[in-house]
Design an enzyme around this catalytic site. Structure first.
Site, PDB file in Angstrom:
ATOM      1  N   GLY A  27       0.556  -1.296   0.223  1.00 29.60           N
ATOM      2  CA  GLY A  27      -0.075  -0.419   0.164  1.00 29.60           C
ATOM      3  C   GLY A  27       0.568   1.161   0.085  1.00 29.60           C
ATOM      4  N   SER A  28       0.372   2.325   0.574  1.00 26.99           N
ATOM      5  CA  SER A  28       0.978   3.591   0.318  1.00 26.99           C
ATOM      6  C   SER A  28       2.236   3.366   0.641  1.00 26.99           C
ATOM      7  CB  SER A  28      -0.215   4.817   1.407  1.00 26.99           C
ATOM      8  OG  SER A  28       1.031   5.942   1.720  1.00 26.99           O
ATOM      9  N   SER A  52      -4.354 -10.707  -4.249  1.00 22.32           N
ATOM     10  CA  SER A  52      -3.916  -9.553  -4.105  1.00 22.32           C
ATOM     11  C   SER A  52      -4.221  -9.075  -4.802  1.00 22.32           C
ATOM     12  CB  SER A  52      -2.734  -8.998  -2.560  1.00 22.32           C
ATOM     13  OG  SER A  52      -2.607  -8.181  -2.908  1.00 22.32           O
ATOM     14  N   SER A  54      -2.717  -5.926  -5.570  1.00 21.70           N
ATOM     15  CA  SER A  54      -1.478  -5.777  -5.754  1.00 21.70           C
ATOM     16  C   SER A  54      -0.257  -6.023  -6.122  1.00 21.70           C
ATOM     17  CB  SER A  54      -1.283  -5.004  -4.017  1.00 21.70           C
ATOM     18  OG  SER A  54      -1.801  -3.685  -3.614  1.00 21.70           O
ATOM     19  N   HIS A 109       4.161   1.510  11.853  1.00 23.64           N
ATOM     20  CA  HIS A 109       3.694   2.346  12.756  1.00 23.64           C
ATOM     21  C   HIS A 109       3.066   1.328  14.190  1.00 23.64           C
ATOM     22  CE1 HIS A 109       0.472   4.511  15.176  1.00 23.64           C
ATOM     23  NE2 HIS A 109      -0.496   3.903  14.684  1.00 23.64           N
ATOM     24  N   GLU A 228     -13.908  29.167   1.270  1.00 25.32           N
ATOM     25  CA  GLU A 228     -13.450  29.808   2.236  1.00 25.32           C
ATOM     26  C   GLU A 228     -13.039  29.147   3.201  1.00 25.32           C
ATOM     27  OE1 GLU A 228     -12.683  32.920   2.631  1.00 25.32           O
ATOM     28  OE2 GLU A 228     -13.489  33.440   0.612  1.00 25.32           O
ATOM     29  N   GLU A 232      -9.597  26.808   0.593  1.00 28.19           N
ATOM     30  CA  GLU A 232      -8.447  28.595   1.102  1.00 28.19           C
ATOM     31  C   GLU A 232      -7.570  26.947   2.828  1.00 28.19           C
ATOM     32  OE1 GLU A 232      -9.448  32.235   1.544  1.00 28.19           O
ATOM     33  OE2 GLU A 232     -10.175  32.132  -0.453  1.00 28.19           O
TER      34      GLU A 232
END
Length: 348
Positions: A27-28, A52, A54, A109, A228, A232
Site C-alpha cells: 500500500g502507501s 491480492s 497489488s 507504526h 472560504e 483556502e
C-alpha cells in the site's frame, strides 16, 4: 529534552545490502519503502496473499512477489506494511510460524506492538522506521534526491544491532537525507493517534464541515462556503508548514491576523482542550484501540455507516464540482473499490 537526530553519517546501508528484505503489503508506505530500498541497491521481495490486487502492480515495478509466508521464510528483515487491524491475522497465520532467531521485524507504526495485538518472540529484533509523510511523498522526495524526516525505535534488541539495522533501513528509504529522530513505540503510537484524531484528520475535517454548514445554513452560497472553509485552508497550512504559525500571521492581512488571535481562542477554547486531554487518556489507556479493534472484528457496521453518510455531505458534492474547474489539482477521484495499488498506478 530534545530528540536525538541521526543523518546519513550515522547510518551504514551495507548492513542490509547483503540481506533479503521482505515488505509485507504494497500500500502507501509499503510500495514507497520497497521502491526506495530497491533503488538503494537492496534485495527486496514483496509478500502478498494469493489473490491480492497489488500483485500485478508490484510485479510490473520489477519485484519478485511471493505469498506472505514464503516471503517471511526467505527474508532476513520483514516489514509489516498492512493495516493495523489486519496485522494480527497476517502475523499469526503467515509471519509468526516462520520467524526464527536472527530475523528482524520492522514496522512503520507502533500500534500492533504497543497495544499487544501481536506477540513477537524474544529472539528476533523488533524495530520501527516511520517516515513522517505519506508514501507518495516518501517516494517522490527520494526520486528527487531528497528525503522526508523519519522516526526510528527499538522495541526488542535480540541481536545487539537492532538500532543499526533501523538506521540502515531509514537510510535506504531516504529519511537520513532529512534527519531521523529517536523515539519509542509508545511515544510514536500515542502521538500519531492523537494527532490524527484531534488535529490532522478528526479536528480539521470537523472544523471545516462546521464552518461550511454554518455559512450555508445562514443562507450563503455553498460555493462561497467551500472556498472560504476548505479550499483556502491549504494556503494557510502551507504557510504554517513553511514558516510556522508566526510566519503565517506575518503573511496574511492584518484583518485576518486580528481575526486569528481574537476569535480563534473563542472557537477552540478551554473546553475543547479539556476534551483533547480526555481523548489522549483514552488513547494512552488503550480504550480507543479496544473500541477500534472491536469495530473491525464486528465487520465495521458503524464505520461503514459513517463513511456512507460522510460521502454524501453537501461539501463533497460542491467540492467535486469546484475541483473539476481547477486544472492544477489534477482532479483525483477516489473510486468505489479502489485499492492503494490502484491509486499508486493512477498517480503516476
Amino acid at each position: 529534552m530534545a530528540a536525538k537526530i541521526y543523518t546519513q553519517e550515522d547510518a551504514d546501508l551495507n548492513l542490509i545490502k547483503d540481506k533479503t528484505l521482505a515488505v509485507i503489503g504494497f500500500g502507501s508506505q509499503g510500495h514507497a519503502h520497497a521502491l526506495n530500498l530497491k533503488d538503494s541497491g537492496c534485495n527486496v521481495i514483496i509478500g502478498l496473499y494469493p489473490t491480492s490486487k497489488s500483485r500485478e502492480t508490484a510485479e510490473k515495478l520489477g519485484f519478485t512477489v511471493v505469498d506472505t509466508a514464503e516471503a517471511v521464510k526467505q527474508a532476513d528483515v520483514i516489514m509489516i506494511a498492512v493495516p493495523d487491524t489486519v496485522i494480527p491475522k497476517v502475523y499469526n497465520e503467515d509471519v509468526a510460524p516462520h520467524l526464527s532467531e536472527g530475523k528482524v521485524l520492522l514496522f512503520s507504526h507502533g500500534f500492533a506492538v504497543h497495544f499487544e495485538t501481536i506477540e513477537a518472540p524474544e529472539n528476533v529484533d523488533v524495530i520501527m522506521v516511520a517516515p513522517k509523510g505519506p508514501g507518495h511523498t516518501v517516494r517522490s522526495q527520494y526520486v528527487e534526491g531528497k528525503g522526508v524526516p523519519g522516526l526510528i525505535a527499538v522495541h526488542n534488541d535480540a541481536s545487539g544491532k537492532a538500532q543499526e539495522i533501523a538506521l540502515a533501513w531509514a537510510d535506504g528509504v531516504g529519511c537520513t537525507r532529512a534527519g531521523v529522530f529517536q523515539t519509542n513505540f509508545r511515544e510514536e503510537t500515542v502521538t500519531d493517534l492523537f494527532g490524527e484524531q484531534v488535529v490532522l484528520c478528526g479536528g480539521a475535517s470537523a472544523l471545516v464541515k462546521a464552518g461550511f454548514e454554518t455559512l450555508v445554513e445562514a443562507g450563503y452560497q455553498p460555493e462561497m462556503a467551500y472556498f472560504e472553509c476548505l479550499h483556502e485552508l491549504k494556503l494557510i497550512v502551507d504557510l504554517m508548514i513553511e514558516s510556522g504559525i508566526a510566519g503565517m500571521r506575518f503573511s496574511v492581512s492584518e484583518t485576518a491576523e486580528w481575526g486569528d488571535v481574537s476569535v480563534g481562542p473563542k472557537i477552540i477554547d478551554a473546553s475543547v482542550k479539556a476534551r483533547m486531554k480526555q481523548q489522549l487518556k483514552d488513547i494512552e489507556d488503550g480504550k480507543f484501540a479496544r473500541e477500534w479493534t472491536a469495530e473491525y472484528e464486528a465487520g465495521n457496521p458503524n464505520f461503514n455507516k459513517i463513511r456512507e453518510t460522510e460521502a454524501t455531505h453537501q461539501i463533497e458534492e460542491v467540492g467535486g464540482q469546484l475541483r473539476s474547474m481547477m486544472s492544477w489539482l489534477g482532479n483525483k477521484q477516489i473510486k468505489a473499490g479502489m485499492t492503494q495499488a490502484d491509486y499508486i498506478s493512477d498517480s503516476k
